[in-house]
Design a protein around this motif. Structure first.
Motif, PDB file in Angstrom:
ATOM      1  N   ILE A   5      12.121  18.461  -1.823  1.00 35.72           N
ATOM      2  CA  ILE A   5      11.267  17.289  -1.960  1.00 35.72           C
ATOM      3  C   ILE A   5       9.966  17.634  -1.257  1.00 35.72           C
ATOM      4  O   ILE A   5       9.955  17.922  -0.060  1.00 35.72           O
ATOM      5  N   VAL A   6       8.873  17.607  -2.015  1.00 36.07           N
ATOM      6  CA  VAL A   6       7.584  18.058  -1.515  1.00 36.07           C
ATOM      7  C   VAL A   6       6.607  16.887  -1.489  1.00 36.07           C
ATOM      8  O   VAL A   6       6.458  16.182  -2.493  1.00 36.07           O
ATOM      9  N   ALA A   7       5.953  16.693  -0.361  1.00 39.12           N
ATOM     10  CA  ALA A   7       4.911  15.669  -0.268  1.00 39.12           C
ATOM     11  C   ALA A   7       3.699  16.143  -1.069  1.00 39.12           C
ATOM     12  O   ALA A   7       3.348  17.324  -1.060  1.00 39.12           O
ATOM     13  N   ILE A   8       3.084  15.196  -1.758  1.00 40.81           N
ATOM     14  CA  ILE A   8       1.894  15.506  -2.547  1.00 40.81           C
ATOM     15  C   ILE A   8       0.958  14.310  -2.480  1.00 40.81           C
ATOM     16  O   ILE A   8       1.409  13.159  -2.491  1.00 40.81           O
ATOM     17  N   ALA A   9      -0.315  14.586  -2.383  1.00 41.45           N
ATOM     18  CA  ALA A   9      -1.301  13.499  -2.399  1.00 41.45           C
ATOM     19  C   ALA A   9      -1.263  12.837  -3.776  1.00 41.45           C
ATOM     20  O   ALA A   9      -1.232  13.532  -4.801  1.00 41.45           O
ATOM     21  N   PRO A  10      -1.234  11.507  -3.833  1.00 47.62           N
ATOM     22  CA  PRO A  10      -1.154  10.824  -5.126  1.00 47.62           C
ATOM     23  C   PRO A  10      -2.311  11.191  -6.051  1.00 47.62           C
ATOM     24  O   PRO A  10      -2.123  11.329  -7.258  1.00 47.62           O
ATOM     25  N   GLU A  11      -3.487  11.389  -5.493  1.00 47.00           N
ATOM     26  CA  GLU A  11      -4.643  11.774  -6.312  1.00 47.00           C
ATOM     27  C   GLU A  11      -4.435  13.152  -6.922  1.00 47.00           C
ATOM     28  O   GLU A  11      -4.832  13.414  -8.053  1.00 47.00           O
ATOM     29  N   GLU A  12      -3.814  14.052  -6.160  1.00 48.10           N
ATOM     30  CA  GLU A  12      -3.567  15.401  -6.651  1.00 48.10           C
ATOM     31  C   GLU A  12      -2.509  15.378  -7.760  1.00 48.10           C
ATOM     32  O   GLU A  12      -2.635  16.079  -8.767  1.00 48.10           O
ATOM     33  N   LEU A  13      -1.474  14.584  -7.594  1.00 45.99           N
ATOM     34  CA  LEU A  13      -0.460  14.455  -8.633  1.00 45.99           C
ATOM     35  C   LEU A  13      -1.084  13.927  -9.919  1.00 45.99           C
ATOM     36  O   LEU A  13      -0.839  14.470 -11.002  1.00 45.99           O
ATOM     37  N   GLU A  14      -1.900  12.901  -9.821  1.00 49.19           N
ATOM     38  CA  GLU A  14      -2.543  12.347 -11.012  1.00 49.19           C
ATOM     39  C   GLU A  14      -3.486  13.362 -11.654  1.00 49.19           C
ATOM     40  O   GLU A  14      -3.584  13.438 -12.878  1.00 49.19           O
ATOM     41  N   ARG A  15      -4.155  14.171 -10.833  1.00 47.10           N
ATOM     42  CA  ARG A  15      -5.034  15.220 -11.371  1.00 47.10           C
ATOM     43  C   ARG A  15      -4.209  16.255 -12.141  1.00 47.10           C
ATOM     44  O   ARG A  15      -4.579  16.659 -13.247  1.00 47.10           O
ATOM     45  N   LEU A  16      -3.072  16.674 -11.574  1.00 43.90           N
ATOM     46  CA  LEU A  16      -2.212  17.646 -12.254  1.00 43.90           C
ATOM     47  C   LEU A  16      -1.693  17.100 -13.575  1.00 43.90           C
ATOM     48  O   LEU A  16      -1.642  17.813 -14.582  1.00 43.90           O
ATOM     49  N   ILE A  17      -1.309  15.827 -13.593  1.00 44.77           N
ATOM     50  CA  ILE A  17      -0.825  15.194 -14.823  1.00 44.77           C
ATOM     51  C   ILE A  17      -1.942  15.145 -15.863  1.00 44.77           C
ATOM     52  O   ILE A  17      -1.729  15.465 -17.038  1.00 44.77           O
ATOM     53  N   ARG A  26       0.861  -1.185   0.000  1.00 49.35           N
ATOM     54  CA  ARG A  26       0.000   0.000   0.000  1.00 49.35           C
ATOM     55  C   ARG A  26       0.893   1.229   0.000  1.00 49.35           C
ATOM     56  O   ARG A  26       1.924   1.259   0.665  1.00 49.35           O
ATOM     57  N   ARG A  27       0.492   2.224  -0.774  1.00 48.51           N
ATOM     58  CA  ARG A  27       1.252   3.470  -0.856  1.00 48.51           C
ATOM     59  C   ARG A  27       1.040   4.258   0.431  1.00 48.51           C
ATOM     60  O   ARG A  27      -0.090   4.426   0.892  1.00 48.51           O
ATOM     61  N   VAL A  28       2.124   4.720   1.028  1.00 48.28           N
ATOM     62  CA  VAL A  28       2.014   5.471   2.275  1.00 48.28           C
ATOM     63  C   VAL A  28       2.471   6.926   2.115  1.00 48.28           C
ATOM     64  O   VAL A  28       2.160   7.765   2.959  1.00 48.28           O
ATOM     65  N   ALA A  29       3.205   7.226   1.042  1.00 47.40           N
ATOM     66  CA  ALA A  29       3.651   8.607   0.825  1.00 47.40           C
ATOM     67  C   ALA A  29       4.075   8.785  -0.624  1.00 47.40           C
ATOM     68  O   ALA A  29       4.581   7.861  -1.252  1.00 47.40           O
ATOM     69  N   THR A  30       3.846   9.990  -1.140  1.00 48.94           N
ATOM     70  CA  THR A  30       4.273  10.348  -2.485  1.00 48.94           C
ATOM     71  C   THR A  30       4.992  11.679  -2.402  1.00 48.94           C
ATOM     72  O   THR A  30       4.518  12.609  -1.744  1.00 48.94           O
ATOM     73  N   PHE A  31       6.148  11.765  -3.072  1.00 47.62           N
ATOM     74  CA  PHE A  31       6.970  12.973  -3.053  1.00 47.62           C
ATOM     75  C   PHE A  31       7.366  13.346  -4.473  1.00 47.62           C
ATOM     76  O   PHE A  31       7.635  12.479  -5.298  1.00 47.62           O
ATOM     77  N   ILE A  32       7.421  14.644  -4.748  1.00 51.20           N
ATOM     78  CA  ILE A  32       7.916  15.149  -6.021  1.00 51.20           C
ATOM     79  C   ILE A  32       9.156  15.987  -5.732  1.00 51.20           C
ATOM     80  O   ILE A  32       9.172  16.771  -4.772  1.00 51.20           O
ATOM     81  N   LYS A  33      10.191  15.784  -6.528  1.00 45.62           N
ATOM     82  CA  LYS A  33      11.449  16.512  -6.351  1.00 45.62           C
ATOM     83  C   LYS A  33      11.438  17.747  -7.230  1.00 45.62           C
ATOM     84  O   LYS A  33      11.287  17.645  -8.449  1.00 45.62           O
ATOM     85  N   LEU A  34      11.603  18.906  -6.606  1.00 44.83           N
ATOM     86  CA  LEU A  34      11.638  20.172  -7.332  1.00 44.83           C
ATOM     87  C   LEU A  34      13.084  20.634  -7.439  1.00 44.83           C
ATOM     88  O   LEU A  34      13.818  20.627  -6.446  1.00 44.83           O
ATOM     89  N   PRO A  35      13.518  21.033  -8.628  1.00 41.64           N
ATOM     90  CA  PRO A  35      14.924  21.369  -8.823  1.00 41.64           C
ATOM     91  C   PRO A  35      15.316  22.686  -8.157  1.00 41.64           C
ATOM     92  O   PRO A  35      14.469  23.516  -7.833  1.00 41.64           O
ATOM     93  N   ALA A  36      16.609  22.847  -7.985  1.00 40.74           N
ATOM     94  CA  ALA A  36      17.146  24.104  -7.470  1.00 40.74           C
ATOM     95  C   ALA A  36      17.027  25.170  -8.556  1.00 40.74           C
ATOM     96  O   ALA A  36      17.360  24.924  -9.718  1.00 40.74           O
ATOM     97  N   THR A  37      16.522  26.327  -8.185  1.00 40.99           N
ATOM     98  CA  THR A  37      16.380  27.450  -9.117  1.00 40.99           C
ATOM     99  C   THR A  37      16.778  28.730  -8.397  1.00 40.99           C
ATOM    100  O   THR A  37      16.833  28.775  -7.158  1.00 40.99           O
ATOM    101  N   PRO A  38      17.023  29.809  -9.144  1.00 41.94           N
ATOM    102  CA  PRO A  38      17.328  31.086  -8.483  1.00 41.94           C
ATOM    103  C   PRO A  38      16.185  31.550  -7.568  1.00 41.94           C
ATOM    104  O   PRO A  38      16.423  32.137  -6.520  1.00 41.94           O
TER     105      PRO A  38
END
Length: 95
Positions: free
Chosen positions: A68-80, A48-60
């Protein structure tokens, strides 16, 4: 408890906003990690999935810090899905 992490890369064609993060993220490729735990007490292997994270790159804008930002898996799939839909209905610019 046994755990595993699944890695994948997602691509966004347009900027997007992660809810509860409060900033616009530029388009591009992003690494996503999904942590899963083994469900014990059943006769087959299942996780069972217990956590989902998206890695955001370094920027100015974020002072060159990778995040590394936690995101709800449903929200990530909605954004995609929203990004894919917009890409499908928007004609790409021709050179």
């Amino acid at each position: 408890m046994l755990a595993r992490t699944k890695h994948r890369r997602v691509h966004f064609n347009e900027p997007f906003v992660i809810p509860d993060f409060g900033e616009t993220v530029p388009p591009g490729d992003y690494e996503v990690d999904e942590d899963e735990e083994l469900i014990e007490g059943i006769s087959w292997l299942a996780y069972r999935r217990v956590a989902t994270f998206i890695k955001l790159p370094a920027t100015p804008e974020n002072k060159y810090r990778m995040r590394i930002v936690a995101i709800a898996p449903e929200e990530l799939e909605r954004l995609i899905t929203v990004d894919r839909h917009r890409a499908a209905i928007s004609p790409s610019p021709r050179s």
